[in-house]
Design an enzyme around this catalytic site. Structure first.
Site, PDB file in Angstrom:
ATOM      1  N   SER A 136      25.014  58.773  38.826  1.00  0.00           N
ATOM      2  CA  SER A 136      24.938  58.561  37.374  1.00  0.00           C
ATOM      3  C   SER A 136      24.757  59.889  36.632  1.00  0.00           C
ATOM      4  CB  SER A 136      23.822  57.578  37.019  1.00  0.00           C
ATOM      5  OG  SER A 136      22.550  58.128  37.255  1.00  0.00           O
TER       6      SER A 136
ATOM      7  N   ASN B 207      18.571  72.100  39.918  1.00  0.00           N
ATOM      8  CA  ASN B 207      18.309  70.755  40.451  1.00  0.00           C
ATOM      9  C   ASN B 207      17.610  69.930  39.378  1.00  0.00           C
ATOM     10  OD1 ASN B 207      17.964  68.664  42.466  1.00  0.00           O
ATOM     11  ND2 ASN B 207      15.818  69.284  42.654  1.00  0.00           N
TER      12      ASN B 207
ATOM     13  N   HIS C 219      15.006  66.534  39.013  1.00  0.00           N
ATOM     14  CA  HIS C 219      14.079  65.750  39.819  1.00  0.00           C
ATOM     15  C   HIS C 219      13.314  64.784  38.916  1.00  0.00           C
ATOM     16  CE1 HIS C 219      11.599  64.851  43.298  1.00  0.00           C
ATOM     17  NE2 HIS C 219      10.553  64.904  42.499  1.00  0.00           N
TER      18      HIS C 219
HETATM   19  C1  GAR Z   1      18.144  61.185  40.177  1.00  0.00           C
HETATM   20  O1  GAR Z   1      17.107  60.407  39.613  1.00  0.00           O
HETATM   21  C2  GAR Z   1      17.620  62.552  40.555  1.00  0.00           C
HETATM   22  O2  GAR Z   1      16.635  63.023  39.683  1.00  0.00           O
HETATM   23  C3  GAR Z   1      17.063  62.288  41.930  1.00  0.00           C
HETATM   24  O3  GAR Z   1      18.017  61.454  42.523  1.00  0.00           O
HETATM   25  C4  GAR Z   1      18.575  60.605  41.532  1.00  0.00           C
HETATM   26  C5  GAR Z   1      20.075  60.561  41.689  1.00  0.00           C
HETATM   27  O4  GAR Z   1      20.626  59.565  40.853  1.00  0.00           O
HETATM   28  N1  GAR Z   1      16.883  63.515  42.672  1.00  0.00           N
HETATM   29  C6  GAR Z   1      15.853  63.746  43.488  1.00  0.00           C
HETATM   30  O5  GAR Z   1      14.990  62.928  43.733  1.00  0.00           O
HETATM   31  C7  GAR Z   1      15.819  65.129  44.107  1.00  0.00           C
HETATM   32  N2  GAR Z   1      14.641  65.315  44.936  1.00  0.00           N
HETATM   33  P1  GAR Z   1      22.178  59.566  40.534  1.00  0.00           P
HETATM   34  O6  GAR Z   1      22.923  59.625  41.870  1.00  0.00           O
HETATM   35  O7  GAR Z   1      22.423  58.254  39.818  1.00  0.00           O
HETATM   36  O8  GAR Z   1      22.474  60.758  39.659  1.00  0.00           O
END
Ligand code: GAR
Length: 202
Positions: free
Chosen positions: A13, A107, A109
């Site tokens: 997303s 990144n 988070h």
């Molecule tokens: C997001 O919420 C991002 O912040 C998190 O993974 C999700 C990916 O969602 N990242 C972490 O936790 C990194 N340690 P998405 O695939 O829908 O963008």
């Protein structure tokens, strides 16, 4: 042109929010490459729909982390990538990738770092009973969700929030924040301090 590679493992997303901002003329970058360590993840469909080249790979099919990171570096050099954008890529980045892109990897988070690094930051925040959590965008170093913080947004935790309802509050904040930070980097408004530990804005 200023070209970015997005690394993602799952839904994508945030990848979509970046592509949408570019297509809407709100973000003057080219998304040159998706790097995906889980072939078949939904993000790969999103990239295909957006016409973004994808390098999808299975880490287990490589002899070592160095081997697949070298391949990623090669693909990024071919694509003349200027900035690496991690968006749900759940792996530590090692020197093979860090060195050629030093200071050019970011990144996102889903917590107010340094609280709740690693997996399931939203679940960690709920388990801890914090009343405010949020989103952090930071430059990447060799640690897990460490490195100089570029921007943060707070999200309140309500009584009765579950992992799903809290995620539903956090994700839209990510989708707004990440494109705006990438734009600021692209416009040269974000700079690392001399010692490389803090981020200044202008
Ligand atoms: C997001 O919420 C991002 O912040 C998190 O993974 C999700 C990916 O969602 N990242 C972490 O936790 C990194 N340690 P998405 O695939 O829908 O963008």
């Amino acid at each position: 042109p200023f070209r970015i590679a997005v690394f993602a493992s799952g839904s994508g997303s945030n990848f979509q929010a970046i592509v949408d901002a570019v297509q809407a003329g709100k973000l003057d970058v080219e998304v040159g490459l998706l790097v995906c360590d889980r072939p078949g993840a939904k993000v790969a469909e999103r990239a295909a729909a957006a016409g973004v080249e994808t390098f999808a790979f299975r880490p287990k099919e490589y002899a070592s982390k160095e081997a697949y990171e070298s391949e990623i570096v090669k693909r990024m050099q071919e694509q003349r990538i200027d900035l690496v954008v991690l968006a749900g890529y759940m792996r530590i980045i090692s020197d093979t990738l860090l060195q050629p892109y030093e200071g050019r990897i970011v990144n996102i988070h889903p917590s107010l770092l340094p609280s709740f690094p690693g997996l399931d930051a939203i679940g960690q925040a709920l388990a801890h009973g914090v009343k405010v959590t949020g989103v952090t965008v930071h430059f990447v170093d060799g640690g897990m969700d460490t490195g100089p913080i570029i921007a943060q947004r707070a999200v309140e935790v309500a009584e009765g929030d579950t992992a799903d309802t809290l995620a539903d509050k956090i994700h839209p904040v990510e989708h707004e924040l990440y494109p705006s930070v990438i734009r600021a980097i692209r416009e040269g408004r974000v700079a690392l301090s001399g010692d490389g530990r803090r981020v200044g804005w202008r």
